[in-house]
Motif scaffolding. Structure first.
Motif, mmCIF file in Angstrom:
data_model
loop_
_atom_site.group_PDB
_atom_site.id
_atom_site.type_symbol
_atom_site.label_atom_id
_atom_site.label_comp_id
_atom_site.label_asym_id
_atom_site.label_seq_id
_atom_site.Cartn_x
_atom_site.Cartn_y
_atom_site.Cartn_z
ATOM 1 N N GLU A 563 53.056 32.422 -5.506
ATOM 2 C CA GLU A 563 52.701 33.026 -4.459
ATOM 3 C C GLU A 563 52.233 31.769 -3.441
ATOM 4 O OE1 GLU A 563 50.242 36.347 -4.613
ATOM 5 O OE2 GLU A 563 51.899 37.532 -5.253
ATOM 6 N N ARG A 564 51.571 30.699 -4.013
ATOM 7 C CA ARG A 564 51.140 29.662 -2.967
ATOM 8 C C ARG A 564 52.220 28.604 -2.659
ATOM 9 N NH1 ARG A 564 46.979 28.736 -6.801
ATOM 10 N NH2 ARG A 564 47.989 26.721 -7.284
ATOM 11 N N SER A 565 53.321 28.660 -3.744
ATOM 12 C CA SER A 565 54.395 27.692 -3.380
ATOM 13 C C SER A 565 55.629 28.671 -2.745
ATOM 14 C CB SER A 565 54.964 27.204 -4.672
ATOM 15 O OG SER A 565 53.841 26.045 -5.281
ATOM 16 N N HIS A 566 55.560 29.791 -2.795
ATOM 17 C CA HIS A 566 56.562 30.516 -2.403
ATOM 18 C C HIS A 566 57.950 30.443 -2.962
ATOM 19 C CE1 HIS A 566 54.215 32.487 0.937
ATOM 20 N NE2 HIS A 566 53.800 31.615 1.033
ATOM 21 N N ALA A 567 57.829 30.368 -4.301
ATOM 22 C CA ALA A 567 58.920 30.052 -5.164
ATOM 23 C C ALA A 567 58.281 30.151 -6.632
ATOM 24 C CB ALA A 567 59.352 28.537 -5.068
ATOM 25 N N ASN A 568 59.226 30.539 -7.693
ATOM 26 C CA ASN A 568 58.768 30.781 -8.858
ATOM 27 C C ASN A 568 58.888 29.576 -9.582
ATOM 28 O OD1 ASN A 568 57.832 33.549 -9.576
ATOM 29 N ND2 ASN A 568 60.081 33.777 -9.388
ATOM 30 N N ILE A 569 57.704 28.922 -10.247
ATOM 31 C CA ILE A 569 57.797 27.696 -11.088
ATOM 32 C C ILE A 569 58.391 28.099 -12.347
ATOM 33 C CG2 ILE A 569 55.384 28.006 -12.195
ATOM 34 C CD1 ILE A 569 54.812 25.047 -11.551
ATOM 35 N N GLN A 570 59.225 26.876 -12.620
ATOM 36 C CA GLN A 570 59.919 27.165 -14.082
ATOM 37 C C GLN A 570 59.308 26.188 -15.108
ATOM 38 O OE1 GLN A 570 62.576 29.298 -13.927
ATOM 39 N NE2 GLN A 570 61.752 29.649 -11.934
ATOM 40 N N LYS A 571 59.708 26.255 -16.241
ATOM 41 C CA LYS A 571 58.932 25.656 -17.322
ATOM 42 C C LYS A 571 58.947 24.058 -17.214
ATOM 43 C CE LYS A 571 62.917 25.449 -20.887
ATOM 44 N NZ LYS A 571 63.170 25.881 -22.283
ATOM 45 N N ASP A 572 59.876 23.442 -16.680
ATOM 46 C CA ASP A 572 59.901 22.258 -16.512
ATOM 47 C C ASP A 572 59.362 21.702 -15.162
ATOM 48 O OD1 ASP A 572 61.843 23.188 -14.385
ATOM 49 O OD2 ASP A 572 63.491 21.794 -15.224
ATOM 50 N N ASN A 573 58.582 22.532 -14.541
ATOM 51 C CA ASN A 573 57.656 22.206 -13.559
ATOM 52 C C ASN A 573 58.812 22.037 -12.071
ATOM 53 O OD1 ASN A 573 55.353 22.261 -14.492
ATOM 54 N ND2 ASN A 573 55.490 20.062 -15.152
ATOM 55 N N THR A 574 60.000 22.542 -12.380
ATOM 56 C CA THR A 574 60.767 22.653 -10.960
ATOM 57 C C THR A 574 60.738 24.237 -10.608
ATOM 58 O OG1 THR A 574 62.813 23.242 -12.081
ATOM 59 C CG2 THR A 574 62.514 21.043 -11.674
ATOM 60 N N TYR A 575 61.372 24.515 -9.429
ATOM 61 C CA TYR A 575 61.079 25.854 -8.801
ATOM 62 C C TYR A 575 62.461 26.630 -8.597
ATOM 63 C CZ TYR A 575 56.224 24.717 -7.864
ATOM 64 O OH TYR A 575 55.183 24.253 -8.157
ATOM 65 N N SER A 576 62.258 27.819 -8.493
ATOM 66 C CA SER A 576 63.578 28.767 -8.153
ATOM 67 C C SER A 576 63.681 29.177 -6.824
ATOM 68 C CB SER A 576 63.750 29.741 -9.181
ATOM 69 O OG SER A 576 62.917 30.773 -9.021
ATOM 70 N N VAL A 577 64.492 29.272 -6.102
ATOM 71 C CA VAL A 577 64.613 29.699 -4.614
ATOM 72 C C VAL A 577 65.656 30.738 -4.441
ATOM 73 C CG1 VAL A 577 65.350 29.042 -2.455
ATOM 74 C CG2 VAL A 577 64.089 27.450 -3.877
ATOM 75 N N VAL A 578 65.296 32.068 -4.130
ATOM 76 C CA VAL A 578 66.012 33.269 -4.009
ATOM 77 C C VAL A 578 65.935 33.675 -2.676
ATOM 78 C CG1 VAL A 578 66.551 35.333 -4.705
ATOM 79 C CG2 VAL A 578 65.580 33.897 -6.417
ATOM 80 N N PRO A 579 67.051 33.695 -1.774
ATOM 81 C CA PRO A 579 67.068 34.191 -0.608
ATOM 82 C C PRO A 579 67.245 35.628 -0.532
ATOM 83 C CG PRO A 579 69.157 32.946 -0.906
ATOM 84 C CD PRO A 579 68.231 32.464 -2.109
ATOM 85 N N ARG A 580 66.878 36.382 0.457
ATOM 86 C CA ARG A 580 66.861 37.564 0.731
ATOM 87 C C ARG A 580 68.345 38.076 1.004
ATOM 88 N NH1 ARG A 580 63.624 41.702 0.101
ATOM 89 N NH2 ARG A 580 61.770 40.129 0.284
ATOM 90 N N MET A 581 69.014 38.970 0.153
ATOM 91 C CA MET A 581 70.260 39.689 0.486
ATOM 92 C C MET A 581 70.152 41.159 0.619
ATOM 93 S SD MET A 581 72.908 37.503 -1.803
ATOM 94 C CE MET A 581 73.059 35.719 -1.754
ATOM 95 N N TRP A 582 70.292 41.603 1.993
ATOM 96 C CA TRP A 582 69.838 42.779 2.447
ATOM 97 C C TRP A 582 70.771 43.851 1.741
ATOM 98 C CZ3 TRP A 582 65.415 42.341 4.754
ATOM 99 C CH2 TRP A 582 65.232 41.311 5.583
ATOM 100 N N GLY A 583 69.879 44.768 0.770
ATOM 101 C CA GLY A 583 70.597 45.830 0.066
ATOM 102 C C GLY A 583 71.672 45.469 -1.051
ATOM 103 N N GLY A 584 71.624 43.843 -1.062
ATOM 104 C CA GLY A 584 72.495 43.439 -2.189
ATOM 105 C C GLY A 584 73.942 42.723 -1.523
ATOM 106 N N LEU A 585 74.033 42.980 -0.221
ATOM 107 C CA LEU A 585 74.946 42.318 0.420
ATOM 108 C C LEU A 585 74.967 41.047 1.036
ATOM 109 C CD1 LEU A 585 75.220 45.589 0.638
ATOM 110 C CD2 LEU A 585 76.462 45.183 2.644
ATOM 111 N N THR A 586 76.121 40.283 1.079
ATOM 112 C CA THR A 586 75.976 39.077 1.576
ATOM 113 C C THR A 586 77.213 38.680 2.373
ATOM 114 O OG1 THR A 586 75.718 36.700 0.949
ATOM 115 C CG2 THR A 586 77.184 37.938 -0.431
ATOM 116 N N THR A 587 77.590 37.671 2.984
ATOM 117 C CA THR A 587 78.821 37.142 3.808
ATOM 118 C C THR A 587 79.304 35.670 3.245
ATOM 119 O OG1 THR A 587 77.432 36.121 5.326
ATOM 120 C CG2 THR A 587 77.805 38.501 5.703
ATOM 121 N N PRO A 588 80.634 35.513 3.644
ATOM 122 C CA PRO A 588 80.796 34.285 3.277
ATOM 123 C C PRO A 588 80.029 33.145 3.588
ATOM 124 C CG PRO A 588 82.831 35.750 3.785
ATOM 125 C CD PRO A 588 81.613 36.617 3.966
#
Length: 823
Positions: A563-588
């Motif tokens: 929550e401090r980094s606003h990303a999930n830390i992974q086991k190799d100390n890198t992070y994951s980034v997940v942008p929001r997709m409203w209702g599971g929808l996206t665009t090209p």
């Protein structure tokens, strides 16, 4: 002893700093605390730790410090000299002079010597067994080696499908490795399970991602030119890749030193019923011994041996050890399993079996001469202690055969009168198998030491302090002992050890006393630690944020790393980034922006999540603000995949495309997500909207579920997927889209105001009751609208994208600047 004054302190030397030896010392200190000057030699550089709990350390659920039974301070407090480390391993013993000598030359005399050298893991002498990467699962060093391998390697093979092997496999799976378990028969845990329960266990573990090769004959372990393991082959011609091979195929008593000095040994060091060896000055306990033809590997008999040995070291001379029936509990997270005794069937025994494949429940009780001979329980183990006690006591069960499988609570006319099952157990019934704690130990401690909480009992007795599988039984004992006092205490369980006050006490005071900072809360309640701890600081930070939106400034330092980094830390100390997709929808355009960002920042993995979003895995911390800005520029915001907050609103295509759809679930999902995103909650919240009762969005296992029907929408609450699935409770049915939005906002706010920090909606509803929630939300329109209004008000201060704040506005920018390496 002749010629020795009772006032002269004798010398006791203990070889081995493990659970059996130290339990003997603990028991000795209880009955004769001043009898010996005690010195302990251990080959590992630690205090005494709980070897049973190495599995949770491997999975990351516990740390080494958390499994320490006796840290170094304990030895000092009890005036025990500890020599710990490989160089302190005893290599010479002179029985005539009564001296021991360690590898580094340390020499010490003794009056009594205790062997507690434990056991060594058996390594199958296959071709290649000496390759780098072939290890056992026995101590902290093995766990460290597995954790190190999991960071850089992919394929793990565990040889041995017993209790230890499955725990190792589960831990490596949790660390991200692909794991295959090899077993030489077709029944997992074949010493503890019969075939039906073993197959249920196998199916459950397969669902988690483990692979199995059963009834397999291993031929060879293969390596590369550097001497590192690469594969393992079998007699049937199969060959599978292996970067790590863990052998968990049993143990052998560690008797090398005992044999060297001439003690009588066979498979183990021979001891009599007093735990004395053939040398009257030398005793032995634990996995290194052989008693009446038996050797030992489980903790319960080791602790019984410790009591007997301590009794005789104290020279009371009134205790004898008899080999005990033992029970097994599997500690692979989420799986309830219990077995005890001889559960094999023969012509002299009868089997009583209950099996519910759908619920994952299997019970088998084997009866011989109207007495329980053995039992296997899978999925529902509540009555394991009861069956186990009757087995040990030789109880005649002929009058309860027709109700035996339904448990102690269903005996009705047998005098239980509604009392909890554990209350009817005798005092010598074992409650905590990890630490050998009986019912009588707990009830006496509650009475003698005025214990009121689970933490009190854990500190005083160690019951429930290890794997936690007996927590429910311990809490029942506290409730039975304290009656209404326990109800008051437990419903007001303290938030942490800094204070005796509960979550509800603190939330009430924050509101009523106008407390608007952590120091104000700490001072008001007179915390023992004014700065709080890792438990209370995140909780109180949330309570202040929920109570005073727009006034309280979120303290990011009271949050954990994700929550401090606003990303999930992974086991190799890198992070994951997940942008929001409203209702599971996206665009090209959004997909192109994600692809461009992935290529620009060399993101190694791009994955579609179960929440209908795209996860960019392997982002370096210093790249986070830059990748966030690129995604912001494309119109995307944080998906809050890291927070105790609204995660996703999952949808199906609904009436827009599906021929079965009855309502527009996609539009409803988007509306809900745009209302709720950014909100901080006690724990993570997942919502789903299904366009028809076919429920393709799996709405009935979400925290809030909305399911379309012909005449409107059904609203559900309190579901949970993951390791412990809970189906939602039906809350109400509404006819309009506006009602769905209002109910959802009201539910979110009620949960935000009344849930305890880290408490998902499922346990919250079980704690407060669905009826109460219906009274507040469904039956009280004024209250519902007030909840909804407060939620909308709080959202005015929550829907600032944290990525944009850090990528474009310079907030906390220093947190993402890597440290400069000097020299």
């Amino acid at each position: 002893m002749i010629g020795r004054s009772d006032n002269i302190e004798r010398k006791l030397v203990v070889i081995g700093n493990g659970m059996a030896g130290m339990r003997t010392v603990e028991e000795l200190l209880k009955v004769a605390p001043d009898k010996y000057d005690i010195t302990v030699f251990g080959s590992e550089p630690y205090g005494n730790y709980n070897r049973i709990m190495l599995s949770p350390v491997l999975t990351g659920e516990k740390t080494i410090d958390e499994i320490m039974i006796n840290d170094r301070a304990w030895y000092e407090t009890n005036k025990i000299t500890l020599h710990a480390g490989k160089e302190k391993e005893i290599t010479q013993i002179d029985r005539l002079k009564k001296t021991v000598t360690a590898q580094d030359g340390t020499t010490l005399s003794y009056d009594r010597l205790l062997f507690a050298t434990g056991s060594n893991p058996f390594i199958i002498p296959l071709p290649g067994h000496q390759l780098e990467g072939v290890i056992a699962f026995r101590d902290i060093a093995d766990v460290d080696a597995m954790l190190a391998a999991a960071k850089t390697q992919k394929h793990a093979v565990v040889i041995g499908g017993g209790l230890l092997g499955l725990e190792a496999a589960n831990g490596l799976l949790k660390q991200g490795m692909e794991v295959t378990v090899i077993h030489n028969v077709d029944v997992l845990m074949n010493r503890q399970l019969d075939q039906p329960s073993a197959k249920m266990l196998e199916a459950s573990l397969k669902e988690r991602g483990l692979n199995f090769k059963l009834a397999a004959a291993t031929k060879e372990i293969h390596g590369d030119e550097q001497g590192k393991v690469t594969a393992i082959s079998f007699e049937d011609g199969d060959k599978i890749p292996a970067d790590l091979v863990v052998m968990a195929v049993g143990i052998r008593p560690n008797i090398a030193l005992a044999e060297k000095i001439g003690l009588h040994c066979n498979r183990g060091i021979f001891v009599n019923d007093t735990m004395q060896t053939y040398d009257p000055c030398i005793y032995a306990v634990g996995e290194c011994i052989e008693h009446r033809g038996d050797t030992f590997g489980l903790v319960a008999p080791l602790f019984e041996q410790a009591k007997v040995c301590a009794n005789h070291l104290a020279e009371y001379g009134i205790a004898n050890y008899q080999s005990s029936v033992v029970a097994t509990k599997l500690k692979v997270t989420g799986i309830d399993l219990f077995s005890a005794g001889d559960f094999g069937s023969d012509e002299n025994s009868e089997d009583i079996i209950f099996r519910d494949q759908y619920r994952g429940v299997y019970k088998k009780v084997v009866i011989e001469d109207n007495k329980i001979k053995g039992t296997v329980l899978y999925g529902d183990t509540m009555d394991g202690s009861w069956y186990f006690q009757m087995m040990k006591d030789g109880t005649d069960v002929s009058e309860m055969r027709d109700r035996l499988l339904f448990g102690q609570a269903h005996l009705g006319d047998s005098g239980t009168q509604g009392a909890s099952g554990v209350a009817n157990l005798p005092d010598n019934a074992e409650i905590c198998g990890c630490n050998g704690v009986c019912k009588g130990d707990i009830t006496k401690a509650i009475a003698a030491e005025n214990l009121f909480t689970l933490d009190d009992v854990r500190d005083a007795t160690k019951a429930s302090a290890s794997c936690g599988s007996c927590t429910g039984l311990v809490e029942q004992l506290i409730a039975d002992a304290l009656g209404s006092d326990f109800t008051d205490t437990e419903t007001r369980k303290s938030i942490c050890r800094c204070t005796d006050h509960s979550h509800d006490d603190i939330r009430t005071a924050i509101a009523e006393k106008d407390l608007k900072s952590f120091p104000a809360v700490s001072e008001h309640f007179d915390f023992s630690s004014p700065d709080g701890c890792h438990v209370c600081r995140p909780a109180i930070n949330y309570y202040l944020l929920a109570q005073w939106p727009g006034e309280y400034q979120d303290d990011s330092r009271s949050r954990f790393i994700n929550e401090r980094s606003h990303a999930n830390i992974q086991k190799d100390n890198t992070y994951s980034v997940v942008p929001r997709m409203w209702g599971g929808l996206t665009t090209p355009a959004e997909l192109r922006a994600i692809a461009d960002a992935a290529e620009k920042y060399n993101v190694p993995t791009v994955k579609v999540t179960g929440g209908q979003r795209i996860d960019l895995l392997g982002v370096k911390k210093e790249d986070l603000p830059k990748i966030w800005k690129d995604l912001n520029d494309a119109g995307m915001v944080s998906g809050h995949a890291y927070g105790k907050s609204l995660r996703t609103v999952k949808t199906c295509v609904g009436s827009t495309h599906c021929r079965f759809g009855t309502q527009d679930s996609m539009s409803m999902g988007i509306d809900i997500e745009k209302m709720t995103w950014g909100s901080w909650t006690p724990a993570k919240v997942k919502i789903a909207v299904s366009g028809c009762p076919r429920n393709c969005a799996e709405a009935t296992i979400k925290d809030i579920g909305v399911v379309a029907v012909d005449s409107g929408w059904e609203i559900y609450v309190g579901g949970n997927g993951g390791m412990k699935v809970r189906v939602c409770d039906f809350l109400t049915k509404v006819t309009s889209d506006e009602d769905v939005i209002e109910y959802t906002g009201a539910l979110m706010q009620m949960y935000r105001e009344q849930g305890h920090h880290n408490e998902r909606t499922a346990p919250w509803i079980e704690r407060v009751g669905l009826h109460f929630i219906k009274e507040e939300i469904v039956e009280n329109e004024t209250q519902r609208k007030a909840f909804h209004a407060r939620f909308l008000e709080s959202q005015k201060y929550s829907q600032d994208d944290p990525w944009a704040e850090r990528a474009s506005k310079g907030v906390d920018v220093v947190d993402f600047i890597p440290l400069k390496v000097i020299g």
